[in-house]
Design a protein around this motif. Structure first.
Motif, short mmCIF file in Angstrom:
data_model
loop_
_atom_site.label_atom_id
_atom_site.label_comp_id
_atom_site.label_asym_id
_atom_site.label_seq_id
_atom_site.Cartn_x
_atom_site.Cartn_y
_atom_site.Cartn_z
N GLY A 80 0.80 -1.22 0.00
CA GLY A 80 0.00 0.00 0.00
C GLY A 80 0.83 1.27 0.00
O GLY A 80 0.31 2.37 -0.11
N LYS A 81 2.16 1.12 0.12
CA LYS A 81 3.03 2.30 0.21
C LYS A 81 3.89 2.48 -1.04
O LYS A 81 4.57 3.48 -1.17
CB LYS A 81 3.93 2.17 1.44
CG LYS A 81 3.16 2.10 2.75
CD LYS A 81 4.11 2.10 3.95
CE LYS A 81 3.39 2.40 5.25
NZ LYS A 81 2.60 1.27 5.75
N THR A 82 3.88 1.50 -1.92
CA THR A 82 4.77 1.56 -3.08
C THR A 82 4.00 1.90 -4.36
O THR A 82 2.83 1.56 -4.51
CB THR A 82 5.46 0.20 -3.32
OG1 THR A 82 4.46 -0.81 -3.49
CG2 THR A 82 6.36 -0.19 -2.17
N SER A 83 4.69 2.56 -5.25
CA SER A 83 4.16 2.77 -6.60
C SER A 83 4.49 1.56 -7.47
O SER A 83 3.71 1.15 -8.33
CB SER A 83 4.80 4.04 -7.17
OG SER A 83 4.62 4.14 -8.53
N LEU A 84 5.67 0.98 -7.21
CA LEU A 84 6.12 -0.18 -7.97
C LEU A 84 7.15 -0.97 -7.16
O LEU A 84 8.13 -0.38 -6.70
CB LEU A 84 6.75 0.30 -9.29
CG LEU A 84 7.15 -0.73 -10.34
CD1 LEU A 84 5.94 -1.49 -10.86
CD2 LEU A 84 7.86 -0.05 -11.52
N ILE A 85 6.90 -2.25 -6.98
CA ILE A 85 7.94 -3.12 -6.40
C ILE A 85 8.69 -3.73 -7.59
O ILE A 85 8.12 -4.53 -8.34
CB ILE A 85 7.35 -4.22 -5.49
CG1 ILE A 85 6.55 -3.59 -4.34
CG2 ILE A 85 8.47 -5.11 -4.94
CD1 ILE A 85 5.89 -4.62 -3.41
#
Ligand SMILES: *Cc1c(COP(=O)(O)O)cnc(C)c1O
Length: 221
Positions: A80-85
């Protein structure tokens, strides 16, 4: 050059259609803010604890790319905190990201990391391992992850031929997967490769994300 000047410099020399991820790992929040104030919005972090602390403290419109090896027991706090892993290096990790994303009610964008470098220490699916996994179709049940492309690193060497070979291989795999309709991956569009020392070669070989750390922020301590 200051961090702000480096940001402006990179945005003037990297082609418009290539996303620049400013790799801020090991650098303080103040350095990130300096880049942010110069217009940079995508930042790359590689350690969970450091990322969580920075994400909490810094502006909410930052697009965070997680680029480090992710241990399965550390997945939950970043969901929920990343734009892209960018660094999904196993089917097990992909499945876990899916499970935690489903629980959190989000869809997580990911890249599959591919190992082409001549170094054992690097992570990622080997090319054939990735083909086998995609051929299995198992990922098609994972509704809470969006597979957006692949990430890779070239061998850490001064030998430009080797680096170009690695990038060409990553590009070939990218095109192969993108072009295979049976994989049914409509969001498969991103090819992340190239760092401070080799990004021009990566762009030449088709990268549309480059991850630049030390050339922007200076050496990591
Ligand atoms: C640290 C790191 C980078 C940035 O490396 P620089 O050489 O400092 O530009 C890029 N990609 C990954 C995966 C990294 O871990």
């Amino acid at each position: 050059m200051s961090i702000a000047d480096q940001i402006k410099h990179f945005h003037s020399i990297v082609p418009q259609d290539v996303e620049i991820v400013a790799v801020s790992k090991f650098h303080p929040a103040s350095a990130i803010l300096e880049a942010y104030d110069a217009g940079q919005r995508a930042f790359g972090e590689s350690r969970v604890q450091e990322f969580i602390e920075k994400e909490k403290a810094l502006p909410k419109d930052i697009r965070w790319h997680f680029i480090g090896h992710l241990q399965t027991n550390k997945v939950k706090p970043i969901i929920g905190k990343t734009s892209l892993i960018e660094s999904v290096d196993s089917s097990r990790l992909l499945e876990l990201i899916n499970k935690e994303s489903e629980r959190a009610g989000v869809v997580t964008n990911v890249l599959l990391q591919v190992h082409v470098a001549q170094e054992e220490a690097k992570f990622g699916f080997f090319p054939q391992e990735l083909r086998d996994y995609l051929d299995s179709g198992r990922y098609k049940d994972l509704k809470s992850v969006k597979i957006c492309g692949i990430m890779g690193m070239a061998t850490n060497t001064d030998d430009e031929c080797r680096i170009i070979t690695d990038f060409k291989l990553l590009h070939d795999i990218f095109i192969e997967i993108k072009g295979n309709e049976s994989y049914d991956l409509p969001d498969f569009k991103r090819l992340s490769m190239g760092m401070s020392g080799d990004w021009p070669l990566a762009v030449k070989e088709g990268a549309n994300i480059v991850r630049i750390g030390s050339a922007i922020f200076g050496q990591r301590t």
